[in-house]
Design an enzyme around this catalytic site. Structure first.
Site, PDB file in Angstrom:
ATOM      1  N   ASP A 167       0.871  -1.176   0.000  1.00 27.02           N
ATOM      2  CA  ASP A 167       0.000   0.000   0.000  1.00 27.02           C
ATOM      3  C   ASP A 167       0.912   1.231   0.000  1.00 27.02           C
ATOM      4  O   ASP A 167       2.101   1.138   0.317  1.00 27.02           O
ATOM      5  CB  ASP A 167      -0.947  -0.002   1.211  1.00 27.02           C
ATOM      6  CG  ASP A 167      -2.138   0.936   0.971  1.00 27.02           C
ATOM      7  OD1 ASP A 167      -2.086   1.733   0.017  1.00 27.02           O
ATOM      8  OD2 ASP A 167      -3.117   0.869   1.729  1.00 27.02           O
TER       9      ASP A 167
HETATM   10  C1  BGC Z   1      -4.959   3.436   0.112  1.00 26.54           C
HETATM   11  C2  BGC Z   1      -5.063   2.433  -1.039  1.00 26.54           C
HETATM   12  C3  BGC Z   1      -4.876   3.127  -2.341  1.00 26.54           C
HETATM   13  C4  BGC Z   1      -3.534   3.811  -2.328  1.00 26.54           C
HETATM   14  C5  BGC Z   1      -3.225   4.548  -3.611  1.00 26.54           C
HETATM   15  C6  BGC Z   1      -3.697   4.268   0.013  1.00 26.54           C
HETATM   16  O1  BGC Z   1      -3.730   5.325   0.927  1.00 26.54           O
HETATM   17  O2  BGC Z   1      -4.970   2.755   1.332  1.00 26.54           O
HETATM   18  O3  BGC Z   1      -6.320   1.801  -0.988  1.00 26.54           O
HETATM   19  O4  BGC Z   1      -4.977   2.220  -3.397  1.00 26.54           O
HETATM   20  O5  BGC Z   1      -3.506   4.776  -1.281  1.00 26.54           O
HETATM   21  O6  BGC Z   1      -4.057   5.646  -3.750  1.00 26.54           O
END
Ligand code: BGC
Length: 856
Positions: free
Chosen positions: A266
């Protein structure tokens, strides 16, 4: 063509063949995956050590690195689960800066109410096609974390409290997305069910609960839909960050489930680059500059990481690139996608109440339309999933185009903020002129958002007060709800009917109006329980974990598994939803293969019923919930029509995770098979003798409360017994912070400056909440560990500098500043040198790995 080029061309053709095979199912897909893998074998020999290390982290917020010399292109990754968020300008991962227009489908919480896997697959196809049109290779979704608590700020992005339903729907999305040549990236793996301290929290959960509740949905997705990538979660799972957790990434995901794709962190979720490579984490996102590459090179030099270990992850990156084939994508027709979004929203509307069959409303009914949500719809949630819709329907417009006679619209209340007498009395006047009031209520944008958990389940007070006022002049009130998660309804008696549209996407308002008029017969069923009170929720005493650990003390008893076992009354049970028709169920017959029964539409209009299969155990054995969903079938039936339905049993139906044997097992004995219209509305049941292991073969370590589901006050000792180890120590008091402490912990830091910084941050958050606009950046910062400063600044801040910042926070200002300045120059020098070496190797036709110096 050189032999290497022809090898690559073959690999790409195989990739294309593999991609189309994937549309026919997971097994065929896996064969394709194997073919692609062979094509990557020689590539690792062609790369320098530095190139390999650099490939394992992003080039920018959304892009991976390329090595054109070996035909490896960069990939574009984009959110998000319910629409493509392809950013056009500067990238951020919080939904702050704008993105290209794309269809905004209903969010996962909404689609889950459809209980329709084929619809989920159609959304996936549309997402895949739109991804290709926007040059997006990897779609960051779907999100399938389990709704452990109704308070999780991201529940609107997740499907259900049940792993079977979540897994089946998510598999539909993945199949659909990947049928168009893109990669899906189901997330967040795993046990990521709270936003508080989301990047710095340890989910402490016993192995059986982890497997049966929090991993099963991912297992279904991996086994059925073969995602090309998966996203690890921010949190630790039992003490180890998900992106470097060998138990999750190697033992379970790869060895047990056969996943052979790439594990993407993530955003900012990677902790230790070396540990990630060893454990099975493939790609760190977004870009830490070359700082993680430097750490990997240092580890190889020090002999703690082998080049062969690095090669495995590099090959996974290559395979991911080779498996993506945008040429498979169909054309995008924006209007057709909008109509699909509307059909999905229609299938997901839940009719919660309909006293005296007030709905559907006859043509010409004089309605007063009241409520801010009718004018300004709330149709998606805040955060990284925020989509810029291609068009947006509002209830007012949809009602104007409907057969209903709108006599007046009144805003009724202010979306955020307190009572407004003028708005309320205008609404009361409007209600007096109409036969029926359509009252649009809901949760505002600050009430549920990524990065911030809810603290209660109430609708804003000014909305409830308005309902009470209106009820004094009419009892013909239809409440139309917009919210991505469950709410309490102490006001339910004031509404004659309630339609829950959840967060219906860009066409959601049209869908709800079609339900109000009867053009659509509602067939949505709740994918989560609505408790009477928040305090009834089994995780409530333990949620969210406020200190370093989040203790999952309720064990298996999540959502309806708890309410049905501990016999706690609820407002609306899991699986519940009304229709404008009625359905009768016949007897159920069961055999080793499945359960067969008939459903008949006994009403006057066509409608769809979601028949649900629940399993419980009759014979003694390990503790387990009274009822667990193990299958479902949505049947559309004309008036008077009957369907004979067979819901087959599968590998998930009777199994439990045997802690004693560290494996899945089926206990021999008698099981209860119930067929119902909800978990509490069982229409037919039968018993079945199942062959398996002797029941007493599995010693059950769970202490007494787990046998009855009375898990509201699990003691430390009981939880430790369930876990099979001592509980992690809780932090507390003014303390020494670490690189992995969240910024919010600065409240207790030794440095007064750090304490002041924490105070300022908190008050800025409070100010943004008062304004009614959630500030995702602030939420993110507040819960973010210091480490992420290094991970998300594209190399501007090295991990060495992060350590110095932490030294300052701990009150050693001079030492910290010295380290920060020294670290800055050292980091910049190393970064520059590594960048130059990368550029140099890009030019080389046949690089030699020996010539690359490490950055140690
Ligand atoms: C979120 C993810 C997301 C990623 C990219 C993170 O803060 O938890 O779900 O895909 O950012 O935007």
């Amino acid at each position: 063509m050189t032999s290497r080029e022809s090898h690559r061309a073959e690999a790409r053709t195989e990739a294309a063949a593999a991609s189309s095979a994937r549309t026919r199912g997971g097994l065929a897909a896996r064969a394709g995956h194997a073919a692609v893998k062979e094509g990557t074998a020689t590539m690792t020999d062609e790369l320098t050590l530095l190139e390999k290390a650099a490939l394992l982290s992003g080039e920018s917020v959304w892009e991976t690195r390329s090595v054109p010399r070996v035909g490896l292109r960069a990939l574009n990754l984009s959110d998000g689960p319910h629409g493509i968020r392809k950013q056009l300008g500067s990238g951020d991962h919080l939904g702050i800066n704008g993105s290209a227009p794309a269809t905004c489908f209903p969010t996962a919480a909404t689609v889950a109410n459809s209980w329709d896997v084929s619809l989920a697959e159609q959304i996936g196809e549309a997402l895949g096609a739109e991804a290709a049109a926007l040059d997006v290779d990897v779609v960051l979704g779907p999100g399938l974390n389990i709704k452990r608590s109704p308070l999780c700020g991201r529940n609107f992005e997740y499907f259900s409290e049940d792993p079977y339903l979540s897994g089946k729907l998510a598999a539909g999305y993945v199949r659909g997305i990947q049928s168009q040549g893109a990669s899906a990236c189901p997330k967040h793996f795993a046990a990521n069910s709270q936003e508080h301290r989301r990047m710095a929290s340890d989910s402490v959960v016993d192995e059986r609960t982890l497997r049966e509740i929090y991993l099963t949905a991912f297992e279904i997705v991996v086994r059925e839909a073969a995602p090309k990538a998966i996203m690890s979660s921010y949190n630790k799972v039992n003490g180890v960050y998900a992106h470097e957790n060998p138990h999750l990434l190697q033992d379970v995901l790869r060895d047990e489930w056969g996943f052979d794709g790439a594990v993407v962190s993530d955003w900012g979720g990677s902790n230790d680059a070396e540990a990630a490579v060893k454990a099975g984490g493939t790609l760190e996102m977004p870009s830490p500059g070359l700082d993680s590459a430097r750490q990997l090179l240092a580890a190889v030099e020090a002999g703690t990481l082998t080049e062969a270990e690095l090669d495995v992850r590099v090959a996974e990156m290559r395979t991911l690139v080779d498996r993506i084939d945008p040429s498979l994508a169909r054309k995008v027709d924006a209007q057709a996608e909008h109509e699909l979004a509307r059909r999905v929203a229609e299938a997901s509307q839940v009719l919660l109440k309909n006293d005296d069959a007030l709905l559907p409303l006859a043509a010409g009914t004089r309605v007063a339309v009241i409520g801010d949500f009718a004018e300004t719809p709330r149709y998606q949630g805040a955060g990284s999933s925020l989509v810029n819709p291609t068009q947006l329907s509002t209830a007012r417009e949809a009602l104007d185009g409907s057969p209903l006679a709108v006599v007046r619209y009144a805003q009724g209340f202010r979306r955020t903020g307190g009572a407004d007498e003028a708005l309320a009395s205008e609404a009361v006047d409007a209600a007096r002129e109409a036969d029926v009031v359509l009252l649009y209520l809901g949760l505002d944008e600050t009430s549920e958002s990524e990065g911030n958990d809810r603290t209660h389940m109430e609708l804003p007070l000014n909305q409830v007060e308005l309902l009470n006022r209106l009820r004094q002049s009419t009892d013909r009130i239809v409440v139309v709800l917009s919210a991505g998660s469950a709410v309490e309804m102490p006001w339910i008696d004031d509404a004659r009917a309630i339609v829950h549209g959840y967060l219906g996407g860009q066409a959601g308002a049209e869908a709800t109006v079609n339900v109000l008029t009867g053009a659509v017969n509602p067939s949505g069923r709740l994918a989560e329980t609505y408790p009477l009170h928040l305090e009834d929720n089994p995780s409530h005493p333990y949620y969210p974990g406020k200190e370093t650990s989040a203790e999952y003390r309720e064990g298996l008893y999540v959502g309806y598994r708890y309410y049905s076992t501990a016999e706690v009354p609820v407002l609306f049970p899991f699986g519940y939803g009304l229709s404008y028709t009625t359905f009768a169920y016949g007897e159920v017959t069961v055999d080793a293969e499945g359960a067969t029964f008939t459903v008949t539409n006994t009403g006057a209009v066509e409608g769809a019923e979601v028949a649900q299969l629940y399993v419980g155990r009759v014979s003694a054995g390990v503790h387990r919930p009274a009822r667990e969903l193990k299958g479902f079938h949505k049947a559309r039936l004309a008036p008077g029509e009957s369907a004979t339905i067979t819901i087959p049993f599968d590998e998930y139906t009777f199994r439990h995770f045997s802690v004693a044997n560290d494996s899945w097992a089926v206990e021999a004995g008698e099981y209860w098979i119930g067929i119902g219209a909800s978990v509490e509305d069982i229409r037919a049941f039968a018993h079945l003798e199942v062959a398996g292991r002797a029941a007493d073969a599995d010693a059950d370590p769970a202490p007494a409360p787990y046998a009855t589901g009375a898990v509201g006050a699990i003691t430390d000792a009981e939880f430790a017994t369930l876990l099979g180890r001592r509980l992690p120590e809780l932090e507390g008091g003014r303390r020494v912070l670490e690189a992995n402490s969240p910024l919010l912990a600065m409240h207790e830091a030794r440095s007064p400056l750090a304490r002041l910084a924490a105070k300022v941050l908190r008050s800025l958050i409070a100010r943004s909440e008062r304004k009614g606009k959630p500030d995702l950046n602030l939420y993110f910062l507040y819960n973010m560990p210091f480490r992420a400063i290094g991970k998300m600044t594209n190399g501007a801040v090295s991990m060495e500098m992060v350590d110095s910042i932490v030294t300052m926070v701990n009150g050693r200002h001079l030492a910290g500043i010295g380290g920060l300045i020294g670290g800055f120059f050292r980091g910049a020098r190393t970064g520059k040198r590594l960048a130059a070496e990368l550029a140099e190797s890009a030019e080389r036709p046949t690089p030699s790995t020996d010539s690359v110096r490490t950055g140690a």
